[in-house]
Scaffold this motif. Structure first.
Motif, PDB file in Angstrom:
ATOM      1  N   VAL A   1      -1.094  -3.387 -15.721  1.00 57.89           N
ATOM      2  CA  VAL A   1      -1.856  -2.584 -16.763  1.00 57.89           C
ATOM      3  C   VAL A   1      -2.835  -3.226 -17.249  1.00 57.89           C
ATOM      4  N   ASP A   2      -2.968  -4.655 -17.501  1.00 57.38           N
ATOM      5  CA  ASP A   2      -4.069  -5.333 -17.946  1.00 57.38           C
ATOM      6  C   ASP A   2      -5.196  -5.403 -17.049  1.00 57.38           C
ATOM      7  N   SER A   3      -4.782  -5.248 -15.413  1.00 60.14           N
ATOM      8  CA  SER A   3      -5.959  -5.206 -14.389  1.00 60.14           C
ATOM      9  C   SER A   3      -6.352  -3.801 -14.329  1.00 60.14           C
ATOM     10  N   LEU A   4      -5.662  -2.723 -14.853  1.00 59.59           N
ATOM     11  CA  LEU A   4      -6.069  -1.286 -14.587  1.00 59.59           C
ATOM     12  C   LEU A   4      -6.754  -0.801 -15.930  1.00 59.59           C
ATOM     13  N   ARG A   5      -6.645  -1.445 -17.137  1.00 61.02           N
ATOM     14  CA  ARG A   5      -7.185  -0.615 -18.289  1.00 61.02           C
ATOM     15  C   ARG A   5      -8.349  -0.546 -18.337  1.00 61.02           C
ATOM     16  N   GLN A   6      -9.380  -1.543 -17.976  1.00 64.06           N
ATOM     17  CA  GLN A   6     -10.970  -1.245 -17.861  1.00 64.06           C
ATOM     18  C   GLN A   6     -11.262  -0.210 -16.941  1.00 64.06           C
ATOM     19  N   GLY A   7     -10.789   0.205 -15.856  1.00 61.21           N
ATOM     20  CA  GLY A   7     -11.192   0.956 -14.817  1.00 61.21           C
ATOM     21  C   GLY A   7     -10.720   2.624 -15.177  1.00 61.21           C
ATOM     22  N   ARG A   8     -11.098   3.513 -14.179  1.00 53.20           N
ATOM     23  CA  ARG A   8     -10.587   4.839 -14.296  1.00 53.20           C
ATOM     24  C   ARG A   8      -9.749   5.214 -12.943  1.00 53.20           C
ATOM     25  N   ALA A   9      -9.110   4.638 -12.337  1.00 46.88           N
ATOM     26  CA  ALA A   9      -8.626   4.814 -11.409  1.00 46.88           C
ATOM     27  C   ALA A   9      -7.230   5.787 -11.564  1.00 46.88           C
ATOM     28  N   THR A  10      -6.973   6.469 -10.920  1.00 48.45           N
ATOM     29  CA  THR A  10      -5.682   7.494 -10.965  1.00 48.45           C
ATOM     30  C   THR A  10      -4.526   6.512 -10.714  1.00 48.45           C
ATOM     31  N   VAL A  11      -3.569   6.751 -11.875  1.00 47.23           N
ATOM     32  CA  VAL A  11      -2.418   5.895 -11.736  1.00 47.23           C
ATOM     33  C   VAL A  11      -1.073   6.657 -11.711  1.00 47.23           C
ATOM     34  N   LEU A  12      -0.202   6.390 -10.789  1.00 46.48           N
ATOM     35  CA  LEU A  12       1.106   7.015 -10.889  1.00 46.48           C
ATOM     36  C   LEU A  12       2.034   6.280 -11.269  1.00 46.48           C
ATOM     37  N   ILE A  13       3.044   6.577 -12.503  1.00 42.84           N
ATOM     38  CA  ILE A  13       3.754   5.769 -13.005  1.00 42.84           C
ATOM     39  C   ILE A  13       5.264   6.242 -12.814  1.00 42.84           C
TER      40      ILE A  13
ATOM     41  N   LEU B   1       4.670   5.381 -23.077  1.00 39.15           N
ATOM     42  CA  LEU B   1       3.901   4.245 -23.602  1.00 39.15           C
ATOM     43  C   LEU B   1       3.145   3.711 -22.798  1.00 39.15           C
ATOM     44  N   VAL B   2       3.238   3.334 -21.606  1.00 41.36           N
ATOM     45  CA  VAL B   2       2.611   2.550 -20.720  1.00 41.36           C
ATOM     46  C   VAL B   2       1.127   3.380 -20.379  1.00 41.36           C
ATOM     47  N   ALA B   3       1.338   4.772 -20.248  1.00 40.25           N
ATOM     48  CA  ALA B   3       0.056   5.423 -20.206  1.00 40.25           C
ATOM     49  C   ALA B   3      -0.799   5.306 -21.503  1.00 40.25           C
ATOM     50  N   ARG B   4      -0.366   5.306 -22.595  1.00 39.35           N
ATOM     51  CA  ARG B   4      -1.098   5.179 -23.689  1.00 39.35           C
ATOM     52  C   ARG B   4      -1.792   3.842 -23.692  1.00 39.35           C
ATOM     53  N   ALA B   5      -1.169   2.838 -23.157  1.00 42.56           N
ATOM     54  CA  ALA B   5      -1.852   1.341 -23.280  1.00 42.56           C
ATOM     55  C   ALA B   5      -2.814   1.431 -22.351  1.00 42.56           C
ATOM     56  N   LEU B   6      -2.481   2.125 -21.170  1.00 45.61           N
ATOM     57  CA  LEU B   6      -3.845   2.130 -20.126  1.00 45.61           C
ATOM     58  C   LEU B   6      -5.055   2.856 -20.826  1.00 45.61           C
TER      59      LEU B   6
END
Length: 536
Positions: free
Chosen positions: A320-332, A342-347
């Motif tokens: 999450v720390d490595s992805l939060r600054q970007g706009r890449a699509t994420v699948l949880i 909760l993870v999605a909101r953190a991103l």
């Protein structure tokens, strides 16, 4: 084969040419069309090519007698209803007559045939046949009408079900407590927020008998209830809070208190306390307090709020720390209750677009017929129940993030539109030809194995690869049992505050209870653990 609105055509089958000529003459003079055959083969050929309204068959013709011709006529669906009259020279043969009726004949004529008897029998049989055809047409038309009305009723019921599902989804999404009352102030229906705030009553339950709502019931019965009123009401947890009240009467008749009504309640306790605290304060102090609240709200959704130090959870935090600054699509991916939202909101809230919208949608909670409208919006009148134009979540989330929870439940048609948004950043609302461009980060979550859904043909492979740019796997609670003591302590502290427990606050659980909690498999994961702590 019946022929409507035409001169009746009669088939004469006899191997005696003099008999055929005599019958043709009698029938033609009476205004009938006549076709004739001297053999069984010729007769069956004429029946296959020519429309006939009645057949006169000689019993004895050739190797295929009149009985066999009649049997074949009745076996053929195209000629089954053709009236057949047998011609016979054997007077009084009961066995022959019975055999004729068994194979489907309607009458017998004895040779030599007189003109009067022939025309009378033919006329009666043609009239009976016409009446039967008319009854069949009426029955067919009635069947068509019934089928059409049934189809109309089915469509109407489907539209009602669709509208019902739409209304239920609207009720679920409304953030205030909503409920409907009948003329006797009995509860007809209510939404999820009402249940969470005041409890779950039985249907048709008197409002005044629900703990916490006596004050509201008294105002209703006295006629003193007014829109915009603020009333102190007791929640299910025992706290007395101040609620802002709005009433909408159903049907016509103005504000007649005897009519059914819908009531909405909004908890304004915190708002009133905040306004009271702001009175007399300097503008600079207020701005400073607002800035503090913004920082506090942002912090609520950071990974620092995720409880636990297990290696699997630390790996999630690192990703999450490595992805939060970007706009890449994420699948949880993870089981229900593991904290995917909760993870999605953190991103979102721990990134550069935290001030932009974050819009979550539970794809499995909305019917497949409505999910496309929820995501992409619709034009007025684009489908039954579309009473006004609706802006979809993708448009509303422009510049921010949309969280698609349980993305595996999306219908195939919506999967196509979702794929287009991910590929091109564009979509068209339902019923519109306008292409809308948006800049939205998509975070999707599922408790299904999407690879298996793809192999089963229930999920598009190209969409899966578009969503699966980066995958975060959330571990189930049974794989991080060392985090359970930390989670228990967190939930105890949280609900001590919520329920206002100070002197009688719960401090911890015994070692024996903790061992039981750590040995349990927790199929509902963290959410189930939280519910257990609340109930305890």
């Amino acid at each position: 084969m019946a022929r409507k609105n035409a001169v009746p055509r009669i088939l004469v089958v006899d191997d005696d040419p003099h008999q055929v000529a005599m019958l043709e003459s009698m029938l033609s003079q009476a205004g009938y069309q006549v076709v004739s055959a001297s053999s069984s083969r010729e007769a069956l050929g004429l029946l296959g090519r020519t429309g006939v309204d009645l057949a006169l068959l000689d019993v004895v013709i050739d190797e295929m007698d009149g009985f066999e011709i009649c049997r074949r006529i009745k076996e053929n669906a195209a000629t089954r209803d053709l009236p057949v009259i047998f011609l016979t020279g054997e007077r009084g043969s009961l066995r022959m007559r019975l055999k004729g009726f068994e194979v489907g004949a309607v009458d017998y004529l004895l040779k030599p045939v007189t003109r009067e008897e022939l025309l009378a029998r033919v006329k009666v049989m043609l009239e009976l046949k016409a009446a039967q055809d008319e009854l069949k047409d009426l029955a067919r038309n009635l069947k068509d009408m019934v089928e059409e009305r049934t189809a109309q009723l089915k469509r109407a019921l489907e539209a009602l079900e669709e509208q019902k599902a739409f209304t239920e989804n609207v009720l679920k999404s409304v953030p205030q407590a909503l409920f409907a009352l009948d003329r006797e102030n009995r509860l007809l229906t209510w939404n999820r927020v009402f249940e969470e705030t005041f409890g779950v009553p039985p249907s048709n339950f008197p409002l005044g008998e629900l703990p916490g709502l006596n004050n509201l019931s008294n105002h209703l019965e006295s006629g003193k209830l007014r829109n915009g009123m603020r009333l102190p009401l007791r929640r299910r947890d025992g706290q007395v809070r101040t609620f802002h009240l709005e009433v909408s009467f159903l049907g016509e008749g103005g504000g007649d208190p005897g009519r059914p009504r819908v009531v909405s309640l909004v908890d304004v306790t915190d708002r009133e306390m905040a306004l009271g605290a702001l009175k007399g304060r300097e503008p600079a102090e207020i701005l400073k307090e607002l800035d503090r609240l913004r920082r506090e709200l942002s912090g609520r959704y950071r990974m620092t709020q995720v409880i636990g130090f297990s290696p699997s959870l630390m790996e999630v935090t690192r990703m999450v720390d490595s992805l939060r600054q970007g706009r890449a699509t994420v699948l949880i991916q993870g089981e229900s209750g593991t904290g995917k939202e909760l993870v999605a909101r953190a991103l979102h809230f721990d990134g550069p677009h935290a001030d932009k919208p974050f819009l979550p949608i539970h794809c499995g909670a909305i019917s497949r017929d409505l999910i496309e409208s929820e995501l992409f919006g619709h034009e007025k009148g684009s489908f039954t129940g579309a009473l006004r134009k609706k802006v979809g979540l993708f448009k509303a989330a422009d510049g921010g993030t949309i969280f698609l929870d349980e993305v595996g439940e999306i219908s195939p048609s919506s999967q196509v539109k979702l794929l287009r948004v991910l590929q091109e950043g564009t979509f068209m609302p339902v019923g519109s030809n306008e292409t809308i461009r948006v800049d939205v980060r998509v975070i999707a979550a599922t408790n299904k194995i999407l690879e298996e859904e793809v192999r089963a043909g229930r999920f598009r492979e190209d969409l899966f690869y578009r969503l699966n740019v980066v995958t975060i796997h959330l571990p189930p609670l049974r794989e991080r049992i060392d985090d359970i003591p930390l989670l228990v302590a967190h939930f105890i502290e949280k609900y001590n505050v919520i329920y206002g427990r100070v002197e009688d606050a719960v401090r911890d659980v015994s070692r024996e209870v903790m061992e039981i909690l750590q040995e349990y498999s927790w199929p509902g994961n963290v959410r189930e653990l939280e519910n257990v702590i609340v109930r305890a």
